[in-house]
Enzyme design. Structure first.
Site, mmCIF file in Angstrom:
data_model
loop_
_atom_site.group_PDB
_atom_site.id
_atom_site.type_symbol
_atom_site.label_atom_id
_atom_site.label_comp_id
_atom_site.label_asym_id
_atom_site.label_seq_id
_atom_site.Cartn_x
_atom_site.Cartn_y
_atom_site.Cartn_z
ATOM 1 N N LYS A 281 3.031 8.841 -0.148
ATOM 2 C CA LYS A 281 1.755 8.118 -0.279
ATOM 3 C C LYS A 281 0.593 9.101 -0.103
ATOM 4 C CE LYS A 281 3.670 3.700 1.106
ATOM 5 N NZ LYS A 281 3.764 2.571 2.016
ATOM 6 N N GLN B 147 3.307 1.354 8.070
ATOM 7 C CA GLN B 147 4.581 1.516 7.374
ATOM 8 C C GLN B 147 5.658 0.647 8.036
ATOM 9 O OE1 GLN B 147 4.840 3.192 4.535
ATOM 10 N NE2 GLN B 147 7.002 2.668 4.336
ATOM 11 N N ASP C 252 -1.910 -3.503 1.647
ATOM 12 C CA ASP C 252 -0.504 -3.873 1.464
ATOM 13 C C ASP C 252 -0.372 -5.355 1.102
ATOM 14 O OD1 ASP C 252 1.503 -1.981 1.524
ATOM 15 O OD2 ASP C 252 1.573 -1.849 3.717
HETATM 16 N N1 LIG Z 1 3.799 -0.945 4.730
HETATM 17 C C1 LIG Z 1 4.783 -0.904 3.822
HETATM 18 N N2 LIG Z 1 6.027 -0.654 4.185
HETATM 19 C C2 LIG Z 1 7.014 -0.622 3.238
HETATM 20 C C3 LIG Z 1 6.696 -0.827 1.897
HETATM 21 C C4 LIG Z 1 5.347 -1.096 1.558
HETATM 22 O O1 LIG Z 1 4.989 -1.326 0.380
HETATM 23 N N3 LIG Z 1 4.427 -1.127 2.533
HETATM 24 N N4 LIG Z 1 7.682 -0.685 0.916
HETATM 25 C C5 LIG Z 1 8.931 -0.070 1.238
HETATM 26 C C6 LIG Z 1 8.945 1.426 1.143
HETATM 27 N N5 LIG Z 1 8.059 2.016 0.126
HETATM 28 C C7 LIG Z 1 6.746 2.131 0.397
HETATM 29 O O2 LIG Z 1 6.299 2.063 1.488
HETATM 30 C C8 LIG Z 1 8.599 2.627 -1.055
HETATM 31 C C9 LIG Z 1 9.934 2.566 -1.356
HETATM 32 C C10 LIG Z 1 10.433 3.238 -2.480
HETATM 33 C C11 LIG Z 1 9.612 3.966 -3.305
HETATM 34 C C12 LIG Z 1 10.123 4.749 -4.471
HETATM 35 O O3 LIG Z 1 9.349 5.313 -5.201
HETATM 36 N N6 LIG Z 1 11.432 4.832 -4.665
HETATM 37 C C13 LIG Z 1 12.021 5.709 -5.661
HETATM 38 C C14 LIG Z 1 13.268 6.355 -5.082
HETATM 39 C C15 LIG Z 1 12.922 7.205 -3.898
HETATM 40 C C16 LIG Z 1 14.078 8.072 -3.448
HETATM 41 O O4 LIG Z 1 14.592 8.839 -4.243
HETATM 42 O O5 LIG Z 1 14.430 7.967 -2.245
HETATM 43 C C17 LIG Z 1 12.412 4.934 -6.905
HETATM 44 O O6 LIG Z 1 12.756 3.740 -6.780
HETATM 45 O O7 LIG Z 1 12.395 5.521 -7.961
HETATM 46 C C18 LIG Z 1 8.261 4.004 -2.999
HETATM 47 C C19 LIG Z 1 7.772 3.343 -1.889
HETATM 48 C C20 LIG Z 1 9.343 -0.451 2.644
HETATM 49 N N7 LIG Z 1 8.295 -0.333 3.579
#
Ligand SMILES: Nc1nc2c(c(=O)[nH]1)N[C@@H](CN(C=O)c1ccc(C(=O)N[C@@H](CCC(=O)O)C(=O)O)cc1)CN2
Length: 386
Positions: A146, A190, A213
């Site tokens: 982020k 988070q 969020d």
């Molecule tokens: N406060 C928050 N906590 C959490 C959120 C959120 O939106 N706000 N979401 C999830 C985690 N998350 C962002 O925080 C998130 C998860 C996954 C990805 C992402 O880009 N994933 C990639 C793969 C990543 C990898 O290789 O490990 C993909 O799907 O291509 C971005 C953000 C929980 N907590």
């Protein structure tokens, strides 16, 4: 029925196919033909300019690695109808890949331009504050990503990293400081938080004008009401809808099924689809015969956090499938010892759906793009900048 454990759905499809009477194979050609002649529900349209309305996030914050001994909550291996199996075998039919990674990049580029224009015109730079508590590796990675994403588009980021044994009051104090700081336009905590903290108290304390969020109950409540507008919609569901829009998928009047009913993905995704005039059903862990319902859907959003749960037989031929799950499964061939898979059995779904998001590279990157979009919207709103 005992729950079934598996790490890989492709092998079970192959096994099921072997059970088919040989005469059925002759039907394959006509199934293929009807699949091909079905009108696609999307057209590769020129992407529209970024909508900067609302934002949410992920089903599986940090799921444990699926192993052969880790039971799933649902029972995915129900009877697979021959018709759908035949469809699944139509190997030549391949869904269009909805490329979240490239759409997210496009959105970041659009945001960069807007931020630069805003700075030049009113000398305001959007600011995002992120609070991370504890030492979860996955959460640290998301926060780092982020921060990098903010840098890449020109958003100032502020990070607080607290130890696992911090008190709830310490988190609340930081939120209060950011609530009062005019250089901060967005605040996020988070998730997940350590278990000794009350997540509800913490999320409620973010002022709704900075709740990028979209997790504050007032923002979710407004999303649920006709004639009311949330200030922010949570990033993951918003990203799912953005993908549908940018791939030209018609939502109005379509049957949509959301699998999962979490506060941060399933529920807001269903509300958003309803706002787009889809006819929406929500399938969850207590739904009987979920596949009977999903098979009627033109659009499926799977946000349940169970690796490969949605089989080819759950999908109507030609449906559009958005897979929110990010589940690590054991993979001895990978250097990390695991790989990521979605909630949908991709190999099977590809042969039946007209379009599908991959994992990784589908919804995940959109989550962060939508966070940037929400932060920009917030700064614009606070400074009355159009
Ligand atoms: N406060 C928050 N906590 C959490 C959120 C959120 O939106 N706000 N979401 C999830 C985690 N998350 C962002 O925080 C998130 C998860 C996954 C990805 C992402 O880009 N994933 C990639 C793969 C990543 C990898 O290789 O490990 C993909 O799907 O291509 C971005 C953000 C929980 N907590």
């Amino acid at each position: 029925m005992a729950s079934v454990k598996f790490t890989d759905c492709s092998s079970s499809t192959a096994a099921a196919a072997l059970l088919l009477p040989s005469s059925r194979y002759r039907v394959r050609h006509s199934v293929l033909h009807s699949l091909r002649s079905m009108p696609l529900q999307f057209a590769p349209v020129k992407p529209i300019l970024l909508r900067t309305t609302a934002t949410i996030s992920h089903a599986s914050a940090s799921p444990s690695i699926v192993t052969a001994t880790n039971p799933t909550a649902w029972s995915p291996h129900r009877k697979i109808s021959n018709h759908l199996l035949l469809s699944a075998m139509a190997a030549e039919t391949s869904a269009k890949i909805i490329d979240g990674k490239s759409i997210a990049k496009q959105i970041r580029d659009e945001i960069t331009v807007e931020i630069s224009r805003m700075k030049d015109t009113v000398d305001v730079v959007p600011g995002l504050a992120v609070i991370l508590v504890g030492d979860r590796k996955d959460s640290a990675t998301y926060v780092r990503n982020k921060k990098k994403a903010c840098e890449s588009v020109g958003i100032n980021s502020y990070e607080v990293h607290l130890p696992e044994d911090s008190t709830e009051q310490e988190v609340l104090n930081h939120i209060s400081g950011f609530n009062d700081d005019p250089s901060v336009h967005g605040i996020l905590v988070q998730l997940p938080l350590p278990s000794h903290m009350n997540e509800q108290n913490i999320l409620n304390s973010v002022c709704i004008e900075k709740d990028v969020d979209g997790f504050h109950p007032l923002n979710i409540g407004r999303l649920a009401m006709r004639g009311r507008e949330p200030l922010f919609v949570s990033c993951t569901p918003k990203g799912c809808i953005e993908l549908l829009h940018r791939y030209g998928v018609d939502i109005k009047g379509r049957r949509a099924v959301v699998i999962g009913r979490s506060n941060i993905v399933g529920t807001p995704a269903a509300l958003l689809l309803q706002r787009e005039d889809a006819t929406v059903s929500v399938v969850h862990s207590r739904t009987n015969n979920p596949e009977e319902i999903t098979r009627q859907a033109d659009i499926i959003i799977a946000a349940v956090g169970q690796a490969n749960m949605v089989r080819g037989s759950w999908i109507k031929p030609g449906a559009v499938v958005i897979d929110v799950g990010i589940n690590p499964v054991e993979d001895a061939k990978s250097a990390k010892g695991y790989r990521l898979v979605g909630d949908v059995c991709y190999e099977e779904a590809c042969k039946i759906a007209s379009a599908i998001t991959p994992v990784p590279g589908g919804v995940g990157p959109m989550t962060i793009a939508m966070l940037l979009s929400n932060t920009l919207s917030s700064a614009k709103r606070m400074h009355n900048y159009k």
